[in-house]
Scaffold this active site. Structure first.
Site, mmCIF file in Angstrom:
data_model
loop_
_atom_site.group_PDB
_atom_site.id
_atom_site.type_symbol
_atom_site.label_atom_id
_atom_site.label_comp_id
_atom_site.label_asym_id
_atom_site.label_seq_id
_atom_site.Cartn_x
_atom_site.Cartn_y
_atom_site.Cartn_z
ATOM 1 N N GLU A 1 0.699 -1.473 0.448
ATOM 2 C CA GLU A 1 0.197 0.272 0.035
ATOM 3 C C GLU A 1 0.887 1.247 -0.312
ATOM 4 O O GLU A 1 0.612 2.003 -0.511
ATOM 5 C CB GLU A 1 -0.828 -0.181 1.331
ATOM 6 N N HIS B 1 -10.943 -4.377 9.332
ATOM 7 C CA HIS B 1 -11.689 -4.312 7.854
ATOM 8 C C HIS B 1 -12.752 -3.767 8.276
ATOM 9 O O HIS B 1 -14.119 -3.701 7.253
ATOM 10 C CB HIS B 1 -11.904 -5.506 7.703
HETATM 11 C C1 LIG Z 1 -2.673 -4.546 3.877
HETATM 12 C C2 LIG Z 1 -3.505 -5.349 3.476
HETATM 13 N N1 LIG Z 1 -4.067 -5.163 2.324
HETATM 14 C C3 LIG Z 1 -4.714 -6.076 1.635
HETATM 15 C C4 LIG Z 1 -5.947 -6.812 2.391
HETATM 16 C C5 LIG Z 1 -6.096 -7.542 1.283
HETATM 17 N N2 LIG Z 1 -5.904 -8.983 1.290
HETATM 18 C C6 LIG Z 1 -6.267 -9.390 2.015
HETATM 19 S S1 LIG Z 1 -6.244 -11.838 1.869
HETATM 20 C C7 LIG Z 1 -4.545 -10.981 0.232
HETATM 21 C C8 LIG Z 1 -3.851 -11.959 0.271
HETATM 22 C C9 LIG Z 1 -2.977 -12.289 0.556
HETATM 23 O O1 LIG Z 1 -1.671 -13.513 -0.560
HETATM 24 P P1 LIG Z 1 -1.065 -14.302 0.620
HETATM 25 O O2 LIG Z 1 -0.133 -13.161 1.376
HETATM 26 O O3 LIG Z 1 -0.607 -14.538 -0.845
HETATM 27 O O4 LIG Z 1 -1.949 -14.612 1.540
HETATM 28 P P2 LIG Z 1 -3.001 -16.250 0.761
HETATM 29 O O5 LIG Z 1 -4.226 -15.456 0.858
HETATM 30 O O6 LIG Z 1 -2.882 -16.188 -0.349
HETATM 31 O O7 LIG Z 1 -3.147 -16.648 2.173
HETATM 32 C C10 LIG Z 1 -5.086 -9.261 0.499
HETATM 33 C C11 LIG Z 1 -4.681 -9.197 -1.020
HETATM 34 C C12 LIG Z 1 -5.554 -6.964 3.432
HETATM 35 N N3 LIG Z 1 -5.582 -7.678 3.812
HETATM 36 N N4 LIG Z 1 -4.173 -6.183 4.475
#
Ligand SMILES: Cc1ncc(C[n+]2csc(CCOP(=O)(O)OP(=O)(O)O)c2C)c(N)n1
Ligand SMILES: [Mg+2]
Lengths: 337, 332
Positions: free
Chosen positions: A60, A129
């Site tokens: 971000e 959230h």
């Molecule tokens: C700082 C932040 N940005 C965006 C999000 C929205 N978000 C939640 S999970 C996610 C993807 C996470 O990907 P990864 O770290 O690969 O974990 P996975 O869901 O694949 O287990 C996103 C973008 C968030 N929760 N926090």
């Protein structure tokens, strides 16, 4: 007239501006291939290409600053921060960078960009959230802050925000994405100037000032109050910075009472700022203290049994107005919110 | 056969049972969410059981983990009580966080769970802080930090690895690389092929492991934990894994093909262990079926427990904002 809902209005504003101005780009997590987690940019990557609709990594602060740099060079980035809560992970970019560039460069640089970000509670998403953080942005000189409540307003204001030459934090209530009510939105192009309030319902006994989703609650409250013979005027400020105080002033001179409603936590909320300005300028016109109906000073809980208890509902507004009118200066305010 | 030399029957059955518990818990959670009996959002780790179980079973009960938004498995494998977890998903008073946190925020310091996080990446430096405490307090518990491929692109990840390595802290970074951050394929936002390669930039070991093989994950994490406990500093481990469900339940998954999902399902970690331990003569189909049945009963009981638990009382909404002076802190 044709009717559309809030999400569709946002999509239309983005698409029309992308077609109009090839300097505009869209950046953010899941904006491209997926078309945003709320489905607002479906098909955009196909229409405008991967150069103009960019899927970013989860960075971000990084991608917001990248957008700032691109804006300085003449692009017009519209960044999405998926939830306003995550803007706190990009707050240096927003508060120390985007907000400061114009002033600290003596007006020689500017940052024409929009940070679109959904906010708000009601979806059982818990403390990280669900927040309403507009006051954190209004506190920083250099940022414009907009929080529309209706499909008509969100479209006209987003288009203006995109064409504006300053960084605009554009707050969309995510519950409104799922709100079925459609409203008249003309097919032909229109813009709504930033910094103009809108009287959503006229009345004589009390002014209810609100923005974002609380406008919907305020209108419901006004309808209920009308049945009791209380005539409430609902002022939707739409834009927090710049603030249209003229509309607020004229309304209060007429009604002599003001209730400010916001979903954000009461302490340090933007309602406090408006209340202070009212008491500074309109003290002699007031028949009662200015009241705030706002979120409790707590973290938003997950449990469905708890969440709605701390967010202002229609009933809280009705109760506050009732007491304000019947109790006057001596009213005892019983509602917890 | 290597498996015969390295493991005893009891340990292998424990791996099997724990992976089954994780899958059954999340299968139940998914069903209940679909029936609208659980509110909000849930992220299941079905398909990723081996990383949660292989990782946590390399720890002592007194060690710590940092869990993720996809963390039900991590919490169960660290000793989480399925009933209290399920009650949390239901927002009930008897849940781990008394209904205030929900699916994404299970925490309990008593069993070494320092919380999951709704802010991607934010847990990584918090885990480094836990490791710093171990070092300063000279207790040498190890902290195992779970995170995703997506999280490896946050600033926190890089800042955390730098501090942990500069200070030789007892922490293990376990990246569950399931290829996607929501819809974004890691290859579209990252130039290098393996996240483990980033360890080089911080002067620490970087190891890739097969996230569909619980024993491989376990051995890799165990080695890293021993190294950390001996005061030799952190390790970055990347487990290649896959989630079978959407990012959250009901997410449409337009960004990947059915074939790709099938390909990974064919490498299922639970099926793989099942086959291996039967072939090596440690157990029989019947015995495993018995375990399956017990696990199913455990999770059914967890759901009943949650459903029969009360919601928190209204006044609970105002408590716990502060550890002290709560009433005054909330009042004005
Ligand atoms: C700082 C932040 N940005 C965006 C999000 C929205 N978000 C939640 S999970 C996610 C993807 C996470 O990907 P990864 O770290 O690969 O974990 P996975 O869901 O694949 O287990 C996103 C973008 C968030 N929760 N926090
Ligand atoms: Mg991932």
């Amino acid at each position: 007239m044709r009717q559309i809902n809030y999400s569709k209005a946002i999509t239309e504003a983005l698409r029309e501006e992308m077609r109009r101005d090839e300097k505009m780009i869209i950046m953010g997590e899941d904006m491209g291939v997926m078309g945003s987690v709320f489905g607002l940019t479906v098909g955009f990557m196909k229409e405008f290409g991967e150069n103009r609709v960019i899927d970013t990594p989860i960075s971000e602060n990084g991608f917001t600053s990248v957008a700032i740099g691109a804006a300085m060079r003449g692009l017009r980035p519209v960044v999405e921060i998926m939830y306003v809560d995550f803007a706190m992970a990009g707050y240096d970019a927003i508060a120390n960078q985007a907000a400061k560039v114009s002033y600290m460069s003596g007006g020689t640089l500017s940052v024409p960009m929009v940070i679109r970000t959904p906010a708000g509670a009601g979806r059982r998403s818990a403390g990280q959230h669900s927040q309403s953080l507009e006051a954190i942005f209004t506190h920083i000189p250099g940022l414009k802050v907009v929080a529309p409540a209706t499909p008509y307003d969100v479209k006209g204001l987003l288009k203006s925000a995109i064409r504006d030459n300053d960084p605009v934090v554009f707050i969309e209530h995510k519950s409104l994405y799922f709100y079925d009510a459609k409203c008249d939105v003309p097919e032909e192009e229109y813009l709504i100037e930033l910094g103009k309030a809108d009287i959503k319902r006229a009345g004589n006994d009390v002014t209810i000032i609100a923005w974002s989703q609380e406008v919907i609650h305020a209108l419901d409250a006004a309808a209920q109050l009308a049945e009791e013979g209380i005539s409430a005027e609902v002022v939707d400020i739409r834009s927090l910075v710049p603030l249209d105080f003229d509309t607020i002033r004229n309304s209060i001179i007429k009604t002599r009472r003001a209730v400010i409603v916001h979903e954000a936590v009461k302490r340090g909320g933007y309602g406090g700022e408006i209340a202070a300005q009212i008491s500074d300028e309109l003290f002699d016109y007031l028949d009662a203290p200015v009241k705030r109906v706002a979120g409790s000073n707590v973290v938003i809980p997950f449990s469905p049994a708890l969440e709605d208890k701390i967010i202002p509902q229609t009933g809280n507004i009705v109760a506050t107005v009732r007491e304000l009118l019947h109790g006057g200066k001596n009213a005892v305010f019983t509602n917890a919110v | 056969m290597v498996i015969k030399k390295k493991y005893d029957r009891k340990t292998l059955l424990r791996f099997y049972r724990e992976m089954k518990r994780v899958r059954e818990f999340d299968t139940k959670a998914s069903e209940l969410f679909t029936k609208a009996m659980i509110a909000g959002n849930i992220h299941t780790c079905i398909g990723q059981e081996a990383t949660a179980v292989g990782g946590c079973l390399a720890l002592n009960p007194s060690d710590f983990i940092i869990a993720t938004h996809r963390g039900h498995g991590q919490c169960l494998a660290k000793g989480g009580d399925s009933r209290m977890m399920m009650a949390e998903l239901f927002g009930r008073e008897t849940g781990y966080c008394r209904g205030k946190g929900g699916s994404m925020h299970i925490a309990n310091v008593g069993i070494g769970i320092l919380g999951a996080n709704g802010i991607v990446g934010a847990g990584i430096p918090i885990g480094v802080g836990s490791a710093l405490a171990s070092k300063i307090l000279k207790t040498m518990e190890v902290t195992l930090v779970f995170f995703g491929d997506g999280a490896s692109n946050t600033g926190e990840f890089h800042e955390a690895l730098n501090m942990a390595s500069a200070w030789d802290l007892p922490v293990v970074f376990l990246c569950e690389n399931n290829k996607y951050a929501v819809s974004v394929n890691i290859e579209r936002v990252t130039k290098i092929k393996d996240i483990a390669e980033r360890a080089k930039g911080y002067g620490i070991p970087g190891v890739i492991t097969d996230g569909c093989d619980v024993l491989a994950v376990h051995e890799t994490v165990k080695k890293a934990v021993e190294r950390a406990r001996a005061g030799q500093g952190p390790t970055l481990i990347e487990a290649k894994t896959y989630r079978y469900h959407g990012h959250y339940e009901g997410e449409p998954q337009m960004y990947r093909t059915k074939e790709e999902v099938m390909e990974w399902k064919n490498r299922d970690a639970i099926e793989r262990l099942r086959k291996e331990i039967i072939e090596a003569g440690f157990t029989t189909e019947e015995e495993l079926a018995g375990i399956d049945k017990e696990v199913k009963e455990e999770m059914e009981a967890a759901v009943l427990f949650a459903q029969n638990s009360p919601y928190p009382e209204r006044k609970e909404v105002m408590t716990d904002v502060y550890a002290s002076d709560n009433e005054r802190g909330v009042a004005r």
